[in-house]
Design a protein around this motif. Structure first.
Motif, PDB file in Angstrom:
ATOM      1  N   GLU A  32       0.622  -1.280  -0.054  1.00  0.00           N
ATOM      2  CA  GLU A  32       0.025   0.073  -0.121  1.00  0.00           C
ATOM      3  C   GLU A  32       0.923   1.152   0.065  1.00  0.00           C
ATOM      4  OE1 GLU A  32      -3.225   0.571   0.037  1.00  0.00           O
ATOM      5  OE2 GLU A  32      -4.073  -1.443   0.262  1.00  0.00           O
ATOM      6  N   MET A  33       1.944   1.215   0.282  1.00  0.00           N
ATOM      7  CA  MET A  33       2.934   2.349   0.181  1.00  0.00           C
ATOM      8  C   MET A  33       3.390   2.790  -1.006  1.00  0.00           C
ATOM      9  SD  MET A  33       5.587   1.610   3.699  1.00  0.00           S
ATOM     10  CE  MET A  33       6.417   3.120   3.365  1.00  0.00           C
ATOM     11  N   GLU A  34       3.718   4.097  -1.194  1.00  0.00           N
ATOM     12  CA  GLU A  34       4.324   4.530  -2.399  1.00  0.00           C
ATOM     13  C   GLU A  34       5.585   3.888  -2.636  1.00  0.00           C
ATOM     14  OE1 GLU A  34       2.844   7.406  -4.017  1.00  0.00           O
ATOM     15  OE2 GLU A  34       1.403   7.504  -2.514  1.00  0.00           O
ATOM     16  N   PRO A  35       5.675   3.839  -3.884  1.00  0.00           N
ATOM     17  CA  PRO A  35       6.759   2.765  -4.381  1.00  0.00           C
ATOM     18  C   PRO A  35       8.063   3.388  -3.873  1.00  0.00           C
ATOM     19  CG  PRO A  35       5.192   3.083  -6.213  1.00  0.00           C
ATOM     20  CD  PRO A  35       4.826   3.980  -4.983  1.00  0.00           C
ATOM     21  N   ASP A  36       8.372   4.416  -4.054  1.00  0.00           N
ATOM     22  CA  ASP A  36       9.571   5.067  -3.468  1.00  0.00           C
ATOM     23  C   ASP A  36       9.945   4.911  -2.164  1.00  0.00           C
ATOM     24  OD1 ASP A  36      10.006   6.269  -5.748  1.00  0.00           O
ATOM     25  OD2 ASP A  36       9.986   8.283  -5.195  1.00  0.00           O
ATOM     26  N   GLU A  37       8.989   5.059  -1.287  1.00  0.00           N
ATOM     27  CA  GLU A  37       9.122   4.892   0.245  1.00  0.00           C
ATOM     28  C   GLU A  37       9.148   3.512   0.417  1.00  0.00           C
ATOM     29  OE1 GLU A  37       6.395   7.890   0.670  1.00  0.00           O
ATOM     30  OE2 GLU A  37       7.813   9.200   1.528  1.00  0.00           O
ATOM     31  N   ALA A  38       8.363   2.440  -0.112  1.00  0.00           N
ATOM     32  CA  ALA A  38       8.374   1.221   0.135  1.00  0.00           C
ATOM     33  C   ALA A  38       9.765   0.644  -0.135  1.00  0.00           C
ATOM     34  CB  ALA A  38       7.388   0.394  -0.427  1.00  0.00           C
ATOM     35  N   ALA A  39      10.610   1.019  -1.272  1.00  0.00           N
ATOM     36  CA  ALA A  39      11.798   0.641  -1.571  1.00  0.00           C
ATOM     37  C   ALA A  39      12.882   0.910  -0.596  1.00  0.00           C
ATOM     38  CB  ALA A  39      12.139   1.366  -2.869  1.00  0.00           C
ATOM     39  N   GLU A  40      12.765   2.164  -0.077  1.00  0.00           N
ATOM     40  CA  GLU A  40      13.724   2.452   0.915  1.00  0.00           C
ATOM     41  C   GLU A  40      13.443   1.454   2.313  1.00  0.00           C
ATOM     42  OE1 GLU A  40      13.989   7.555   0.647  1.00  0.00           O
ATOM     43  OE2 GLU A  40      12.692   6.427   2.111  1.00  0.00           O
ATOM     44  N   ILE A  41      12.232   1.448   2.568  1.00  0.00           N
ATOM     45  CA  ILE A  41      12.245   0.495   3.533  1.00  0.00           C
ATOM     46  C   ILE A  41      12.753  -0.941   3.252  1.00  0.00           C
ATOM     47  CG2 ILE A  41      10.648  -1.001   4.966  1.00  0.00           C
ATOM     48  CD1 ILE A  41       9.066   1.674   5.526  1.00  0.00           C
ATOM     49  N   ARG A  42      12.610  -1.549   2.234  1.00  0.00           N
ATOM     50  CA  ARG A  42      13.029  -2.749   1.743  1.00  0.00           C
ATOM     51  C   ARG A  42      14.485  -2.727   1.770  1.00  0.00           C
ATOM     52  NH1 ARG A  42       9.599  -3.017  -2.736  1.00  0.00           N
ATOM     53  NH2 ARG A  42       7.719  -4.224  -1.970  1.00  0.00           N
ATOM     54  N   GLU A  43      15.244  -1.932   1.352  1.00  0.00           N
ATOM     55  CA  GLU A  43      16.684  -1.531   1.245  1.00  0.00           C
ATOM     56  C   GLU A  43      17.208  -1.446   2.646  1.00  0.00           C
ATOM     57  OE1 GLU A  43      18.983   1.931  -0.766  1.00  0.00           O
ATOM     58  OE2 GLU A  43      17.510   1.082  -2.112  1.00  0.00           O
ATOM     59  N   LEU A  44      16.774  -0.803   3.542  1.00  0.00           N
ATOM     60  CA  LEU A  44      17.086  -0.673   4.948  1.00  0.00           C
ATOM     61  C   LEU A  44      16.891  -1.984   5.482  1.00  0.00           C
ATOM     62  CD1 LEU A  44      16.034   2.987   5.918  1.00  0.00           C
ATOM     63  CD2 LEU A  44      18.335   1.997   5.375  1.00  0.00           C
ATOM     64  N   MET A  45      15.865  -2.854   5.494  1.00  0.00           N
ATOM     65  CA  MET A  45      15.737  -4.041   6.031  1.00  0.00           C
ATOM     66  C   MET A  45      16.934  -5.080   5.756  1.00  0.00           C
ATOM     67  SD  MET A  45      12.763  -4.348   7.729  1.00  0.00           S
ATOM     68  CE  MET A  45      12.254  -6.022   7.659  1.00  0.00           C
ATOM     69  N   ALA A  46      17.599  -4.699   4.729  1.00  0.00           N
ATOM     70  CA  ALA A  46      18.648  -5.875   4.328  1.00  0.00           C
ATOM     71  C   ALA A  46      19.933  -5.612   5.291  1.00  0.00           C
ATOM     72  CB  ALA A  46      18.976  -5.613   2.775  1.00  0.00           C
ATOM     73  N   TYR A  47      19.806  -4.756   6.053  1.00  0.00           N
ATOM     74  CA  TYR A  47      20.968  -4.520   6.865  1.00  0.00           C
ATOM     75  C   TYR A  47      20.544  -5.100   8.448  1.00  0.00           C
ATOM     76  CZ  TYR A  47      22.729  -1.299   3.414  1.00  0.00           C
ATOM     77  OH  TYR A  47      23.252  -0.744   2.166  1.00  0.00           O
ATOM     78  N   ALA A  48      21.761  -5.595   9.077  1.00  0.00           N
ATOM     79  CA  ALA A  48      21.724  -5.989  10.420  1.00  0.00           C
ATOM     80  C   ALA A  48      21.157  -4.943  11.099  1.00  0.00           C
ATOM     81  CB  ALA A  48      22.982  -6.588  10.697  1.00  0.00           C
ATOM     82  N   PRO A  49      20.151  -5.386  12.211  1.00  0.00           N
ATOM     83  CA  PRO A  49      19.388  -4.007  12.773  1.00  0.00           C
ATOM     84  C   PRO A  49      20.446  -3.225  13.663  1.00  0.00           C
ATOM     85  CG  PRO A  49      18.331  -6.101  13.305  1.00  0.00           C
ATOM     86  CD  PRO A  49      19.424  -6.485  12.367  1.00  0.00           C
ATOM     87  N   ASP A  50      21.499  -4.046  14.135  1.00  0.00           N
ATOM     88  CA  ASP A  50      22.562  -3.267  15.169  1.00  0.00           C
ATOM     89  C   ASP A  50      23.729  -2.875  14.341  1.00  0.00           C
ATOM     90  OD1 ASP A  50      23.171  -5.889  14.788  1.00  0.00           O
ATOM     91  OD2 ASP A  50      23.597  -6.092  16.940  1.00  0.00           O
ATOM     92  N   SER A  51      23.757  -2.730  12.948  1.00  0.00           N
ATOM     93  CA  SER A  51      24.741  -2.389  12.164  1.00  0.00           C
ATOM     94  C   SER A  51      24.482  -0.727  11.812  1.00  0.00           C
ATOM     95  CB  SER A  51      25.000  -3.252  11.110  1.00  0.00           C
ATOM     96  OG  SER A  51      24.163  -2.867   9.979  1.00  0.00           O
ATOM     97  N   ALA A  52      25.634  -0.190  11.413  1.00  0.00           N
ATOM     98  CA  ALA A  52      25.578   1.191  10.943  1.00  0.00           C
ATOM     99  C   ALA A  52      24.308   1.190   9.804  1.00  0.00           C
ATOM    100  CB  ALA A  52      26.749   1.801  10.392  1.00  0.00           C
ATOM    101  N   GLY A  53      24.435   0.171   8.884  1.00  0.00           N
ATOM    102  CA  GLY A  53      23.283   0.243   8.078  1.00  0.00           C
ATOM    103  C   GLY A  53      21.890   0.128   8.351  1.00  0.00           C
ATOM    104  N   GLY A  54      21.614  -0.560   9.440  1.00  0.00           N
ATOM    105  CA  GLY A  54      20.558  -0.848  10.106  1.00  0.00           C
ATOM    106  C   GLY A  54      19.732   0.375  10.693  1.00  0.00           C
ATOM    107  N   ILE A  55      20.901   1.290  11.176  1.00  0.00           N
ATOM    108  CA  ILE A  55      20.252   2.688  11.905  1.00  0.00           C
ATOM    109  C   ILE A  55      20.204   3.814  11.099  1.00  0.00           C
ATOM    110  CG2 ILE A  55      20.628   1.685  14.247  1.00  0.00           C
ATOM    111  CD1 ILE A  55      23.373   3.512  14.116  1.00  0.00           C
ATOM    112  N   MET A  56      20.943   3.559   9.721  1.00  0.00           N
ATOM    113  CA  MET A  56      20.922   4.759   9.101  1.00  0.00           C
ATOM    114  C   MET A  56      19.712   5.232   8.142  1.00  0.00           C
ATOM    115  SD  MET A  56      23.231   3.346   5.805  1.00  0.00           S
ATOM    116  CE  MET A  56      22.205   2.415   4.514  1.00  0.00           C
ATOM    117  N   THR A  57      19.675   6.577   7.881  1.00  0.00           N
ATOM    118  CA  THR A  57      18.400   6.920   7.100  1.00  0.00           C
ATOM    119  C   THR A  57      18.830   7.358   5.640  1.00  0.00           C
ATOM    120  OG1 THR A  57      16.725   8.752   6.593  1.00  0.00           O
ATOM    121  CG2 THR A  57      18.794   9.277   8.161  1.00  0.00           C
ATOM    122  N   PRO A  58      18.449   6.983   4.557  1.00  0.00           N
ATOM    123  CA  PRO A  58      18.624   7.397   3.204  1.00  0.00           C
ATOM    124  C   PRO A  58      18.337   8.779   2.937  1.00  0.00           C
ATOM    125  CG  PRO A  58      17.019   5.822   3.145  1.00  0.00           C
ATOM    126  CD  PRO A  58      17.220   6.093   4.660  1.00  0.00           C
TER     127      PRO A  58
END
Lengths: 465, 465
Positions: A128-154
């Motif tokens: 249901e989300m806008e494609p752009d914003e859904a893609a951002e979440i999908r991308e961030l989900m790929a990183y370990a939650p306690d890594s820099a990737g997991g806490i960064m914002t695009p």
């Protein structure tokens, strides 16, 4: 009384209760102003948890009154898990609208909780989300939650080096709403490789035609996506930065970590350290949310290990049975002796573990630390041993020799407890083990067993056995 | 080996040692480039402490080579006390120049250390400083060091509400170098009363002729100068602010607390919490700087109180002397019983104290917490009590009755330790005492005495005495 933490509001929360009644009334009567007023009160009183007490239908109507932005503001202040629980009780379309309004890094954390508890709902929300914003979440989900990737914002701002200052300000005006911070503007080359940073204020204070490449600082700190979140957070703190860029394996700018997230990360890590130091595994949820079952699971492991190791103390005393039978007064001093050893061990280990966490103490300092702690233990032991000697002289069935034995045992134990409490965490970390296994109970239990050996050995030496 | 922490560099710090040689060589030969290179290495390796190894004459020459700004950059990264020690070894004029280059809040902290150790030198340095900057330090010195006033900086930017956006940008350009942050611009009326705030980016993104009063947010958070630093820091963190304004008794804007100081404050508070939880008073200096005498002083107080309280355990065992004489095997289980009780107490108290520090747990939650902990203690006790029963059945001179007594004692002790470890800190804080006195050793010692009473009472009930 609710012990699960998810039940009804406790009767002593009178204010919260009347707030819940007001908000229900506002929803039932369609009173938008009252709903808004209640939402503000919830923010002020930190009483956001009462959103969970609303029925799904009530939540949906609240959404209609307040709008996605206001509701996103409320949810962002909640614990991720609680926010997720509320989201799953709304329609997927509403949940999607709300997530879009939350900064992508925080939205991803909440989404991850939804996915864990309810993968189907998570899928629908993403759809249901806008494609752009859904893609951002999908991308961030790929990183370990306690890594820099997991806490960064695009949601950073990046420009090419040949842009002029005034063009950059115009560009900023277009993206300011989406970006999480525009205090720093990053400069990337055509490959998206990070090459510099400039601050908003250098942009404002420079001549309009200056190219960005002249304003930027080329030597900037950055971390890789797979670095531990605590390392990234400490770097941000120590360098007094407002944001830290995160780059992927090819050096491309992948996101930024902002200062507002750092305090949360450090608090999380400190909470884990303290819980470990107390001898349990980290709870990973706020205390009031922890069920007795969870508390049991986090505590039983270490408790059992230490308990089984302590069986050794039973065997030692059984072994020295004949000594104890002849000098029953010796048994009377066992608790105070091992208790004191444990206290000194606990004092030392908590100081050292904290110093290690702050990076004040490193493995190569070990000799200095041993010297310092042995001396401190000696001083403590002389005072406490003297006191102990005095008290033992007063004991029924006591004797000067027995008083000497217990006094000397206190002296030996304080030196031993202080030294082992300081050295063990350092040695473990040098051997690449996690020093956090050395908790206060761990040192206490170790000192209990070894303390008994010292005690009975000294008794055997001085007493006619 | 140096145990004082201020002595010569330890032999294992080879890199630091060669860096010291290089910097000495640079100073002796007047090689400015090498001196600069060394200064950078010191920053990178966090080896700033070696500045203390330089002679006063060497420090003065280094100042001439590097300039006040570079030296200020080095000193600002050091612990306040170390920075103060280095300053007092330079000429007062040089020290004054350096302090002028450091942000006033940090300069004040360093100056306070100089004043404490060497009031005469402090007076001379203040005399040598520019009148404006000396006045700032004097003003900040008036506040308690751990209050909002003590950590704020007066280097904020404030404007009147009728200024236009473009005029504000021009004004900013003039003060940007002096100000600690220009991310927020504060708006004050003619009495200097704080009335609003605007962000640098709203200024940049608005039309030039807009008056500041239209851009500012009137509802802003602020704290009073006398608020505790931790309260101010938590407010800044929870509201995700970059800076928090501090107002005096009349509501006049007195200074701001910036986000870069918050992590330091919170770390300091957490370190104190952990050291207290371990059973000692806070060290208040980095561990390696603590002398054995200081460690002794911080630990002996609680150790002695708990030791004297533990004399009670001796009396209890003396009181049950005849029981112990008839059933000597009972003594063998004392250490494991009270050790287990202490471990459960330590697990609970550290979790609760942390939850209280995070404001997750409040006094009115006490009933929920008692229920939760009693249930957890029951579950832990059933498992551990069962184990204990099994082990006791294997003991020489053991019997089913004795196994029952020790098993039941474990059960009672885990419930008791979990409950008292959770309730005591909450009750103390409700009674306005500092809950931090309830350390892991405190709970352990309490459980030692009460555990013995439970043990011998159960023994008296079940055994034929």
């Amino acid at each position: 009384m609710s012990v699960t933490g998810t039940g009804p509001i406790a009767p002593d929360d009178l204010d919260t209760r009347s707030l819940l009644q007001s908000i229900r009334a506002a929803i039932a009567e369609g009173d938008v102003d009252l709903a808004r007023l209640c939402a503000n009160r919830m923010l002020e009183d930190d009483a956001l948890a009462l959103l969970e007490d609303l029925e799904p239908g009530e939540l949906s109507r609240l959404f209609t009154f307040l709008g996605d932005e206001a509701l996103a503001g409320l949810l962002a202040r909640l614990d991720d898990r609680d926010a997720a629980r509320i989201l799953t009780r709304m329609t997927a379309a509403q949940a999607a609208d709300i997530l879009e309004e939350i900064d992508p890094d925080d939205a991803t954390d909440i989404f991850a909780e939804v996915e864990q508890s309810n993968p189907d709902v998570a899928g629908t929300i993403l759809f249901e989300m806008e494609p752009d914003e859904a893609a951002e979440i999908r991308e961030l989900m790929a990183y370990a939650p306690d890594s820099a990737g997991g806490i960064m914002t695009p949601a950073f701002v990046a420009v090419f080096p040949d842009l002029r200052a005034d063009e950059t300000v115009v560009a900023l005006r277009q993206v300011a709403e989406e970006a999480e911070t525009i205090n720093y503007v990053y400069v990337v080359d055509r490959d998206e490789t990070l090459i510099g940073v400039l601050s908003l204020h250098s942009l404002v204070l420079s001549r309009p035609e200056t190219p960005v490449s002249q304003l930027m600082f080329p030597d900037l700190f950055s971390v890789s996506v797979d670095v531990d979140q605590e390392v990234a957070a400490r770097m941000l703190v120590e360098r007094d930065l407002l944001a830290l860029p995160v780059v992927d394996a090819e050096g491309k700018l992948a996101g930024i970590i902002t200062a507002d997230d750092v305090a949360d990360i450090l608090e999380e890590e400190v909470t884990e350290d303290i819980e470990r130091l107390g001898g349990s595994q980290p709870l990973e949820v706020p205390y009031l949310r922890a069920t007795p079952l969870l508390l049991f699971r986090k505590r039983i492991g270490w408790l059992m290990i230490l308990f089984i190791a302590s069986f050794f103390t039973v065997s030692i005393q059984e072994h020295f049975d004949s000594t104890l039978a002849r000098f029953t007064v010796l048994a009377a001093f066992v608790p105070i002796l091992i208790g004191t050893g444990g206290n000194v061990g606990s004092q030392t280990v908590s100081t050292i573990i904290r110093a290690m966490a702050l990076d004040e103490v490193r493995p190569h300092h070990i000799l200095r630390i041993v010297g310092k702690e042995a001396l401190t233990g000696l001083a403590l032991g002389l005072v406490m041993g003297g006191l102990m000697f005095g008290r033992a002289m007063l004991a029924e069935d006591g004797s000067e020799t027995i008083a000497l034995v217990v006094g000397l045992t206190v002296l030996a134990l304080t030196i031993w407890a202080a030294t082992v409490g300081a050295v063990l965490p350092i040695v473990l970390s040098k051997l690449k083990f996690d020093p956090a296994v050395v908790s206060a109970p761990f040192i206490s239990s170790l000192v209990d067993s070894t303390g008994l050996l010292i005690y009975f050995t000294l008794a055997g030496y001085f007493l006619p056995i």
